[in-house]
Design a protein around this motif. Structure first.
Motif, PDB file in Angstrom:
ATOM      1  N   LEU A  39      -9.187  -5.907  -5.422  1.00 19.64           N
ATOM      2  CA  LEU A  39      -9.195  -5.565  -3.326  1.00 19.64           C
ATOM      3  C   LEU A  39     -10.711  -6.040  -3.237  1.00 19.64           C
ATOM      4  O   LEU A  39     -11.010  -5.831  -1.754  1.00 19.64           O
ATOM      5  CB  LEU A  39      -8.912  -3.799  -4.035  1.00 19.64           C
TER       6      LEU A  39
ATOM      7  N   SER B 158      -4.174   4.481   5.309  1.00 22.27           N
ATOM      8  CA  SER B 158      -4.425   3.347   6.374  1.00 22.27           C
ATOM      9  C   SER B 158      -2.903   3.289   7.635  1.00 22.27           C
ATOM     10  O   SER B 158      -3.603   2.589   8.597  1.00 22.27           O
ATOM     11  CB  SER B 158      -4.193   1.855   5.891  1.00 22.27           C
TER      12      SER B 158
ATOM     13  N   VAL C 166      -2.982   5.121   0.012  1.00 23.72           N
ATOM     14  CA  VAL C 166      -3.860   3.534   1.056  1.00 23.72           C
ATOM     15  C   VAL C 166      -2.663   3.891   2.362  1.00 23.72           C
ATOM     16  O   VAL C 166      -3.171   3.756   3.184  1.00 23.72           O
ATOM     17  CB  VAL C 166      -3.475   2.935  -0.021  1.00 23.72           C
TER      18      VAL C 166
ATOM     19  N   PHE D 264      -1.002   5.577  -5.375  1.00 21.24           N
ATOM     20  CA  PHE D 264      -1.873   4.736  -4.899  1.00 21.24           C
ATOM     21  C   PHE D 264      -1.255   4.614  -3.608  1.00 21.24           C
ATOM     22  O   PHE D 264      -2.251   4.271  -2.751  1.00 21.24           O
ATOM     23  CB  PHE D 264      -2.680   3.533  -6.451  1.00 21.24           C
ATOM     24  N   ALA D 265      -0.356   3.144  -3.638  1.00 21.93           N
ATOM     25  CA  ALA D 265       0.161   3.056  -2.535  1.00 21.93           C
ATOM     26  C   ALA D 265       0.982   4.047  -1.711  1.00 21.93           C
ATOM     27  O   ALA D 265      -0.082   3.702  -0.232  1.00 21.93           O
ATOM     28  CB  ALA D 265       0.857   2.523  -2.642  1.00 21.93           C
TER      29      ALA D 265
ATOM     30  N   GLN E 179     -10.314   1.449   2.592  1.00 24.76           N
ATOM     31  CA  GLN E 179      -9.672   1.806   2.022  1.00 24.76           C
ATOM     32  C   GLN E 179      -8.615   2.503   0.710  1.00 24.76           C
ATOM     33  O   GLN E 179      -8.628   3.296   0.435  1.00 24.76           O
ATOM     34  CB  GLN E 179      -8.534   2.216   3.317  1.00 24.76           C
ATOM     35  N   ALA E 180      -8.367   1.301   0.452  1.00 22.28           N
ATOM     36  CA  ALA E 180      -7.484   0.865  -0.739  1.00 22.28           C
ATOM     37  C   ALA E 180      -8.597   1.178  -1.567  1.00 22.28           C
ATOM     38  O   ALA E 180      -8.403   2.347  -2.797  1.00 22.28           O
ATOM     39  CB  ALA E 180      -7.147  -0.325  -0.697  1.00 22.28           C
TER      40      ALA E 180
ATOM     41  N   PHE F  92      -8.502  -2.870   2.459  1.00 24.87           N
ATOM     42  CA  PHE F  92      -8.861  -2.849   1.643  1.00 24.87           C
ATOM     43  C   PHE F  92     -10.549  -2.505   1.196  1.00 24.87           C
ATOM     44  O   PHE F  92     -10.159  -1.376  -0.249  1.00 24.87           O
ATOM     45  CB  PHE F  92      -9.290  -4.363   1.273  1.00 24.87           C
TER      46      PHE F  92
ATOM     47  N   LEU G 286      -1.595  -5.538  -0.776  1.00 26.94           N
ATOM     48  CA  LEU G 286      -1.747  -5.621  -1.788  1.00 26.94           C
ATOM     49  C   LEU G 286      -1.375  -6.062  -2.996  1.00 26.94           C
ATOM     50  O   LEU G 286      -2.139  -6.294  -3.654  1.00 26.94           O
ATOM     51  CB  LEU G 286      -0.971  -3.670  -2.166  1.00 26.94           C
TER      52      LEU G 286
ATOM     53  N   TRP H  42      -0.113  -3.356 -12.183  1.00 34.60           N
ATOM     54  CA  TRP H  42      -0.711  -2.254 -11.424  1.00 34.60           C
ATOM     55  C   TRP H  42      -1.710  -1.539 -13.080  1.00 34.60           C
ATOM     56  O   TRP H  42      -2.931  -1.653 -13.322  1.00 34.60           O
ATOM     57  CB  TRP H  42      -0.119  -0.847 -11.236  1.00 34.60           C
TER      58      TRP H  42
END
Ligand SMILES: Nc1ncnc2c1ncn2[C@@H]1O[C@H](COP(=O)(O)OP(=O)(O)OP(=O)(O)O)[C@@H](O)[C@H]1O
Ligand SMILES: [Zn+2]
Length: 505
Positions: free
Chosen positions: A493, A453, A449, A445-446, A430-431, A428, A464, A481
């Motif tokens: 997050l 990660s 991440v 975004f995904a 890192q997110a 999280f 997520l 989102w």
């Protein structure tokens, strides 16, 4: 022809021979009757909330009339003073309007043959009682309920069908007077003609034959002066010019009695269609008395009228198309020949299927109406509906999504906490770092991440989804989102990171 209350009523073709009318008049009337557009009716008793069985009868009656360019009549059969309630009468108007089954003749609308509440038609019925009595076709019966019960019991023990034994059928006028003087209020019985066969072609069940011998003289006026169902129902159908009676098969055996009455009075007879009853999950017919699930209850849960109409229209009637049909198409494709004889069962999962389709087709405005929440702005509500509408079937679902996505931080159950722990606080963090770089959309975004990660597939998307939406199911993530926006995504997050680090096993 017969003149009733200043209104001319066509003589029923079937029984016209028994009356003194010329052939020419008769033919004219018969032609007029057959070329008239269909007039059907719904005639409920206001003794409870309408259930799906009642409403399917109402729907098919309305479809029948509208399919054949005619009109749909509503009559309230409120003769049972003990069980009828004004609140139920008003509720049934409201229920029918809500479903879109608006009547073209009846309470609130008027029409040439009103009033449309049977409790207001006593004078009309009286004229026909008088006529039957004058013709010797009806007589007062002084038998007590107890005596009738004993007689029925005796007939049953000797293997005979129970029917009125005719005790009062031939009382002298002195005898009648003597009993009246004793203060006994009699019922009025119709004298069933002996040795008669009553035939009619039921539009669903085909040819029906009954022998008058099997039908005892029956009550047409109760001792309190109110009309019995057989009587007021048949008289009103005739006077109101109803051409088609669609009703539940619980009424099938009433029909020969009603036909005999109409014949005796020289009144026109409608065509009958006795539709199979709708059974509930206990296997018994839905009934007000048994407290069947009411339309009101379904409405409160958020079922949409078009979902209910599509569900009902398929209970006992075959439509070739299995998509959600608007009312106009339900009318256009209705065919009385497609009514089934087998009892239909109300299956809640079927109704839910139509509800899903109805919600898919509904305007956003319908769903917005479900979100009665002071804390949600109009703009937020619109965004919420756009995001979750495919995942919503009822108002409660939408409210749950509002709670999850628009109010505070999510709460996680033990499984959710375990999943966040398994992803790890670093995931999280890192997110959050990826979030700092203001990614374009959820996909970007995904992806970032994942790269940072090393998580892929489920290990990437499940934490997520859970962190951002609070649950493991729901709409596509890009919608959530967009709805949340960067600030709420950040808060969620961070919250997930804390839980991943500190929640206990
Ligand atoms: N389970 C059912 N399935 C289909 N039609 C029904 C069902 N129950 C009643 N109907 C029909 O609904 C119409 C109105 O009937 P009514 O007002 O007497 O309702 P009801 O539910 O039978 O009430 P009650 O329980 O008081 O007898 C009638 O045409 C009747 O045949
Ligand atoms: Zn009697």
């Amino acid at each position: 022809m017969k003149v009733i209350g200043g209104t001319i009523i066509a003589v029923g073709c079937r029984f016209a021979k028994s009356l003194l009318v010329t052939d020419a008049v008769l033919r004219l009337n018969c032609r007029a009757m057959s070329s008239l557009p269909a007039k059907s009716r719904f005639a409920p008793s206001p003794t409870g909330w309408l259930h799906l069985g009642n409403l399917r009868t109402a729907l098919f009656s309305a479809l029948m009339a509208w399919r054949h360019g005619g009109h749909f009549l509503l009559r309230v059969e409120d003769t049972d003073a003990e069980r009828s309630e004004q609140a139920f009468t008003e509720a049934l108007y409201e229920d029918l309007h809500w479903l879109g089954l608006d009547w073209q003749e009846g309470p609130g609308i008027g029409g040439a043959q009103g009033p449309y509440l049977q409790s207001e038609r006593a004078e009309i019925y009286q004229r026909f009682y008088d006529e039957l009595e004058a013709k010797g076709l009806a007589y007062p019966c002084f038998c007590s309920a107890q005596a009738l019960k004993l007689s029925r019991k005796a007939q049953l023990t000797s293997g005979q069908p129970p029917r009125y034994a005719g005790t009062c059928a031939h009382l002298s006028s002195d005898e009648v007077q003597r009993r009246r003087d004793q203060g006994i209020e009699p019922t009025l019985r119709f004298r069933v003609p002996p040795g008669k066969e009553v035939r009619f072609t039921d539009l669903v069940r085909g040819e029906q034959v009954y022998r008058s011998e099997d039908i005892g003289d029956f009550v047409i006026r109760r001792s309190d002066g109110t009309p019995a169902f057989f009587f007021s129902n048949a008289i009103d159908d005739a006077l109101m010019g109803v051409t088609h009676v669609l009703r539940g098969e619980d009424h099938l055996t009433n029909t020969p009695r009603q036909l005999m009455l109409l014949e005796a009075l020289g009144l026109p007879t409608p065509s009958y269609a006795h539709i199979s009853l709708i059974l509930g999950s206990d296997g018994g017919p839905l009934s007000k008395r048994a407290g069947a699930l009411s339309l009101r209850a379904l409405r409160e849960q958020g079922y949409l009228p078009i979902a209910i109409l599509n569900h009902l229209a398929r209970l006992g009637h075959v439509y070739e198309r299995d998509d959600l049909l608007p009312l106009d198409d339900l009318i256009g494709d209705f065919d009385v020949a497609r009514l089934g004889r087998a009892p239909a069962r109300h299956d809640p999962t079927q109704l839910d299927h139509w509800q899903r389709l109805a919600v898919n087709h509904a305007d956003d405005a319908v769903l917005l109406g479900w979100l009665d929440d002071q804390d949600v702005s109009a703009e937020q509500a619109q965004q919420l509906v756009a995001a979750v509408r495919d995942n919503v079937q009822f108002p409660a679902d939408l409210r749950a999504w509002a709670q999850r996505l628009l109010k505070g931080l999510p709460e996680f159950d033990a499984d959710g906490q375990a999943l966040l722990r398994a992803a790890g606080a670093d995931f999280f963090q890192q997110a959050l770092q990826v979030l700092d770089s203001a990614p374009d959309d959820f996909k970007a975004f995904a992806q970032a991440v994942g790269e940072r990660s090393g998580a892929r597939g489920k290990a990437l998307f499940q934490p997520l989804r859970l962190a951002l939406s609070g649950v493991m199911f729901g709409p596509e993530m890009h919608r959530i989102w967009t709805l949340l926006g960067p600030a709420a995504c950040r808060a969620r997050l961070e919250h997930a990171a804390v839980i991943a680090a500190f929640s206990s096993q």
